[in-house]
Each structure stands twice: as C-alpha cells, then as structure tokens.
Design a protein around this motif. Structure first.
Motif, PDB file in Angstrom:
ATOM      1  N   LYS A 201       0.863  -1.175   0.000  1.00 24.50           N
ATOM      2  CA  LYS A 201       0.000   0.000   0.000  1.00 24.50           C
ATOM      3  C   LYS A 201       0.901   1.226   0.000  1.00 24.50           C
ATOM      4  O   LYS A 201       1.861   1.299   0.755  1.00 24.50           O
ATOM      5  CB  LYS A 201      -0.878  -0.013   1.265  1.00 24.50           C
ATOM      6  CG  LYS A 201      -2.185   0.727   1.099  1.00 24.50           C
ATOM      7  CD  LYS A 201      -3.111   0.454   2.273  1.00 24.50           C
ATOM      8  CE  LYS A 201      -2.888   1.462   3.373  1.00 24.50           C
ATOM      9  NZ  LYS A 201      -3.700   1.172   4.574  1.00 24.50           N
ATOM     10  N   VAL A 202       0.590   2.180  -0.887  1.00 19.71           N
ATOM     11  CA  VAL A 202       1.364   3.423  -0.917  1.00 19.71           C
ATOM     12  C   VAL A 202       0.438   4.558  -0.516  1.00 19.71           C
ATOM     13  O   VAL A 202      -0.642   4.725  -1.094  1.00 19.71           O
ATOM     14  CB  VAL A 202       1.947   3.679  -2.325  1.00 19.71           C
ATOM     15  CG1 VAL A 202       2.633   5.030  -2.384  1.00 19.71           C
ATOM     16  CG2 VAL A 202       2.932   2.568  -2.689  1.00 19.71           C
ATOM     17  N   ILE A 203       0.867   5.316   0.471  1.00 27.08           N
ATOM     18  CA  ILE A 203       0.049   6.461   0.886  1.00 27.08           C
ATOM     19  C   ILE A 203       0.942   7.695   0.995  1.00 27.08           C
ATOM     20  O   ILE A 203       2.163   7.593   1.075  1.00 27.08           O
ATOM     21  CB  ILE A 203      -0.650   6.224   2.247  1.00 27.08           C
ATOM     22  CG1 ILE A 203       0.388   5.996   3.342  1.00 27.08           C
ATOM     23  CG2 ILE A 203      -1.616   5.071   2.166  1.00 27.08           C
ATOM     24  CD1 ILE A 203      -0.135   6.288   4.713  1.00 27.08           C
ATOM     25  N   LYS A 204       0.288   8.838   0.978  1.00 27.95           N
ATOM     26  CA  LYS A 204       1.038  10.095   1.135  1.00 27.95           C
ATOM     27  C   LYS A 204       1.070  10.466   2.599  1.00 27.95           C
ATOM     28  O   LYS A 204       0.090  10.285   3.324  1.00 27.95           O
ATOM     29  CB  LYS A 204       0.376  11.206   0.328  1.00 27.95           C
ATOM     30  CG  LYS A 204       0.863  11.230  -1.091  1.00 27.95           C
ATOM     31  CD  LYS A 204       0.542  12.540  -1.753  1.00 27.95           C
ATOM     32  CE  LYS A 204       1.298  12.606  -3.072  1.00 27.95           C
ATOM     33  NZ  LYS A 204       0.864  13.722  -3.876  1.00 27.95           N
ATOM     34  N   GLY A 205       2.213  10.991   3.004  1.00 22.05           N
ATOM     35  CA  GLY A 205       2.309  11.390   4.399  1.00 22.05           C
ATOM     36  C   GLY A 205       3.415  12.391   4.601  1.00 22.05           C
ATOM     37  O   GLY A 205       4.067  12.813   3.635  1.00 22.05           O
ATOM     38  N   ARG A 206       3.615  12.757   5.850  1.00 21.34           N
ATOM     39  CA  ARG A 206       4.666  13.720   6.171  1.00 21.34           C
ATOM     40  C   ARG A 206       5.675  13.049   7.100  1.00 21.34           C
ATOM     41  O   ARG A 206       5.297  12.226   7.930  1.00 21.34           O
ATOM     42  CB  ARG A 206       4.072  14.954   6.845  1.00 21.34           C
ATOM     43  CG  ARG A 206       3.300  15.822   5.874  1.00 21.34           C
ATOM     44  CD  ARG A 206       2.746  17.023   6.545  1.00 21.34           C
ATOM     45  NE  ARG A 206       1.628  16.680   7.432  1.00 21.34           N
ATOM     46  CZ  ARG A 206       0.936  17.590   8.119  1.00 21.34           C
ATOM     47  NH1 ARG A 206       1.263  18.862   8.038  1.00 21.34           N
ATOM     48  NH2 ARG A 206      -0.044  17.219   8.892  1.00 21.34           N
ATOM     49  N   PRO A 207       6.956  13.426   6.967  1.00 20.81           N
ATOM     50  CA  PRO A 207       7.980  12.790   7.799  1.00 20.81           C
ATOM     51  C   PRO A 207       7.727  13.007   9.294  1.00 20.81           C
ATOM     52  O   PRO A 207       8.030  12.132  10.099  1.00 20.81           O
ATOM     53  CB  PRO A 207       9.281  13.445   7.366  1.00 20.81           C
ATOM     54  CG  PRO A 207       8.986  14.260   6.176  1.00 20.81           C
ATOM     55  CD  PRO A 207       7.510  14.394   6.023  1.00 20.81           C
ATOM     56  N   ASN A 208       7.227  14.160   9.665  1.00 18.42           N
ATOM     57  CA  ASN A 208       6.866  14.381  11.065  1.00 18.42           C
ATOM     58  C   ASN A 208       5.729  15.395  11.136  1.00 18.42           C
ATOM     59  O   ASN A 208       5.340  15.994  10.136  1.00 18.42           O
ATOM     60  CB  ASN A 208       8.072  14.835  11.897  1.00 18.42           C
ATOM     61  CG  ASN A 208       8.664  16.124  11.379  1.00 18.42           C
ATOM     62  OD1 ASN A 208       7.989  17.149  11.338  1.00 18.42           O
ATOM     63  ND2 ASN A 208       9.915  16.075  10.947  1.00 18.42           N
ATOM     64  N   TYR A 209       5.234  15.579  12.299  1.00 15.32           N
ATOM     65  CA  TYR A 209       4.025  16.383  12.495  1.00 15.32           C
ATOM     66  C   TYR A 209       4.173  17.809  11.989  1.00 15.32           C
ATOM     67  O   TYR A 209       3.247  18.389  11.442  1.00 15.32           O
ATOM     68  CB  TYR A 209       3.688  16.398  13.989  1.00 15.32           C
ATOM     69  CG  TYR A 209       2.380  17.042  14.298  1.00 15.32           C
ATOM     70  CD1 TYR A 209       1.184  16.368  14.017  1.00 15.32           C
ATOM     71  CD2 TYR A 209       2.313  18.311  14.860  1.00 15.32           C
ATOM     72  CE1 TYR A 209      -0.025  16.951  14.299  1.00 15.32           C
ATOM     73  CE2 TYR A 209       1.098  18.903  15.145  1.00 15.32           C
ATOM     74  CZ  TYR A 209      -0.066  18.221  14.875  1.00 15.32           C
ATOM     75  OH  TYR A 209      -1.265  18.788  15.154  1.00 15.32           O
ATOM     76  N   TYR A 210       5.366  18.380  12.154  1.00 15.95           N
ATOM     77  CA  TYR A 210       5.564  19.803  11.823  1.00 15.95           C
ATOM     78  C   TYR A 210       5.958  20.017  10.383  1.00 15.95           C
ATOM     79  O   TYR A 210       5.988  21.142   9.913  1.00 15.95           O
ATOM     80  CB  TYR A 210       6.647  20.394  12.721  1.00 15.95           C
ATOM     81  CG  TYR A 210       6.355  20.208  14.178  1.00 15.95           C
ATOM     82  CD1 TYR A 210       5.438  21.036  14.811  1.00 15.95           C
ATOM     83  CD2 TYR A 210       6.977  19.204  14.908  1.00 15.95           C
ATOM     84  CE1 TYR A 210       5.153  20.862  16.143  1.00 15.95           C
ATOM     85  CE2 TYR A 210       6.704  19.027  16.234  1.00 15.95           C
ATOM     86  CZ  TYR A 210       5.776  19.863  16.856  1.00 15.95           C
ATOM     87  OH  TYR A 210       5.497  19.698  18.170  1.00 15.95           O
ATOM     88  N   SER A 211       6.317  18.916   9.692  1.00 17.49           N
ATOM     89  CA  SER A 211       6.864  19.075   8.350  1.00 17.49           C
ATOM     90  C   SER A 211       5.772  19.442   7.351  1.00 17.49           C
ATOM     91  O   SER A 211       4.657  18.928   7.412  1.00 17.49           O
ATOM     92  CB  SER A 211       7.546  17.782   7.924  1.00 17.49           C
ATOM     93  OG  SER A 211       8.011  17.931   6.609  1.00 17.49           O
TER      94      SER A 211
END
Lengths: 93, 210
Positions: B47-57
């Motif tokens: 499964k490929v999803i979009k996300g951020r490396p950390n909360y603030y990024s």
C-alpha cells in the motif's frame, strides 16, 4: 622476615629452571589443545573457555611455587676463600 | 625462571600465545560448516500512501506499507562459534530511466529485520507480517516501479570474521519466468508499487484515500 622473603622470591636452581620452562610450554600447549577439542566436540565454546582458563591456572600452580622438585640440583659453591688458590692452580695447569 | 615473579610472568606470556592460536583455530573451524540457508518470500500486500515525515513538516512524500509472508531455514548458520545471526528483508528497485524526476538508479531499503540469538529461533515462518519499517523513496515518489525483495543474513561469530549472504529471487524461479512459464512462486519475490491510495482499476470511494 627472611623466611617470608624467601617464600615470595621462590628461587630455584638451574636444573629446576630448565624443568619449569619445559613444563610451562608443554602443559599450556596441552591445555590449549584439550580446550579446543573439548569445545569442538561438545559444540560449545564455553567448554573451550573454561578448559583453557583451568589449564592455565593448573600451569601456574605447577610452575610458579618453588616446589622441591625444582631444587634437587643445588649449586655446590666452592669453599669460601679458596677461589684465588683454585683459580691460580687451574691457570697454572 | 629463577624466581616466582618471573615464572608467573612467563606462564602468562605463553598463555596469551596459546589463547591466540586456540582463537585462530576456532575462527577457521567455521569453514567446516558450510552455510546453506534457504528462504522463500511472498509479498502479500503493498500500500502506498502520502504522508509527512513528522508532524511539523510541510513536506509531503509517499510511504509504502508492505505485508509479506516469509519462510526461512537458517539452522545451517549455527555452529559452536555462532554468537547470533542477523537477518533482514530489503526491497530493491531501479531508478526507472523513463520516469521523469528520478535520478537514483539503484534503490534499496530495509523493511524488516531480526536478531536470531540461538538455533531455536533459526526457523522463521511469518504470515501476513507487517514490515517493521515503512519505506519512502529518496525522490518522494514510487511511481509504480517494479521491485524485488531480497533476504539477507549476517553471522556474528564469537571469534573470527563476520560472514554475509543474500538470497535473491531463486534461480529456478527466475528461469521459469524467463521461459514464460507460470509465475507461481516468483510473484512472491517481485512486486510493483501500486499508485497512491490503491489500484486505479478499483478506485476507492472519494474521501477515504489520504
């Protein structure tokens, strides 16, 4: 005090030194071989470790204290004061 | 050798020599135990999803979540001189020369690993195991590239040199694929990164994809 000093020094005679050196070599090599074979056939390196260390402790017990067997050939010194005469005689011969 | 102190020193000195030789013999005794580990991998879900490396990024990138089956027999790696075995699964994929914006031609990322401390733990059988590490591409996009799973192992001995090995797509399977036969087992080692949010053929209802 002298007795304690003698015990710590543990001096042995020349033949004893030859024997002690040979025993060090032979017993340590045998201990190493035994340790390796024991570990190899028991398939556990712990046996090698403990057999090796045990063999070394055994060697120390055999070799380090001045056991009587290392003092069976005491050096017989020439009588005091006779050195000059005897040396002179030998040179003269 | 005339006094106790000298004899003690002498014994210790020769002890170090003997222990070096014992260690050397132990290290080369490993050659008597040839390593023949086996492994079979089957990727069951990607499964490929979009996300951020950390909360603030504010940087968005793609993350791949992989689920796999693994059967491995590493018992041949264990002998009297084995301290522990480290095993891992990695995903390898090329740069996709035709894909714009991708300049890194060889990519490899570890998705799962384990320390196996004894022979008792040398047989692995994992079903639907989730990857320990969710990977992301260096360029931020997977772009539906083809990937291969590799199984790697590393033996850490008590004495001696580390040994490494990799199990890739088994030769027999690769040959079958080349000859155009059925890809029964080979599928397991190879997979294609799906587009973000799932396959286009079966689009998920709007709002569910992140």
């Amino acid at each position: 005090m002298d007795a304690i000093q003698t015990l710590i020094d543990g001096n042995i005679d020349f033949e004893g030194q030859r024997l002690a050196e040979r025993l060090t070599t032979v017993v340590l090599i045998l201990a190493g071989l035994t340790a390796w074979l024991l570990g190899f056939f028991m398939q556990d390196l712990k046996y090698t470790l403990y057999a090796g260390l045990g063999g070394t402790v055994l060697t120390i017990l055999i070799v380090v204290p001045p056991w009587p067997m290392y003092n069976r050939h005491p050096v017989s010194w020439l009588p005091a004061g006779s050195r000059g005469e005897e040396a002179g005689e030998k040179k003269g011969q | 050798m005339h006094s106790s102190a000298v004899r003690l020193q002498n014994v210790f000195g020769f002890f170090t020599t003997v222990s070096f030789f014992v260690a050397f013999l132990t290290a080369i005794s490993v050659l008597l135990y040839p390593a023949s580990p086996s492994a079979d991998v089957s990727v069951s879900k990607v499964k490929v999803i979009k996300g951020r490396p950390n909360y603030y990024s504010s940087k968005q990138q793609e993350y791949a979540f992989i689920t796999f089956d693994l059967d491995a027999d590493l018992s041949s790696l264990y002998n009297w001189n084995t301290k522990q075995v480290f095993a891992w699964l990695s995903v390898q994929y090329d740069g996709g020369e035709n894909l714009r914006g991708v300049k890194h031609s060889e990519n490899e990322a570890i998705i799962w690993d384990a320390i196996l401390p004894s022979q008792k733990t040398s047989r692995l059988s994992l079903r639907n195991e989730k990857a320990k590490y969710n990977i992301n591409d260096i360029a931020g996009k997977f772009l539906e590239r083809n990937a291969t799973v590799r199984f790697g192992w590393n033996v850490q001995p008590h004495v001696g040199a580390l040994t490494w090995g990799v199990i890739e797509v088994p030769n027999a399977v690769a040959q079958e694929e080349e000859e155009g036969k059925k890809k029964k087992k080979g599928e397991g080692w190879r997979f294609t990164f799906p587009p973000v949010g799932g396959r286009k053929k079966s689009p998920s209802p709007p709002g569910t994809s992140v």
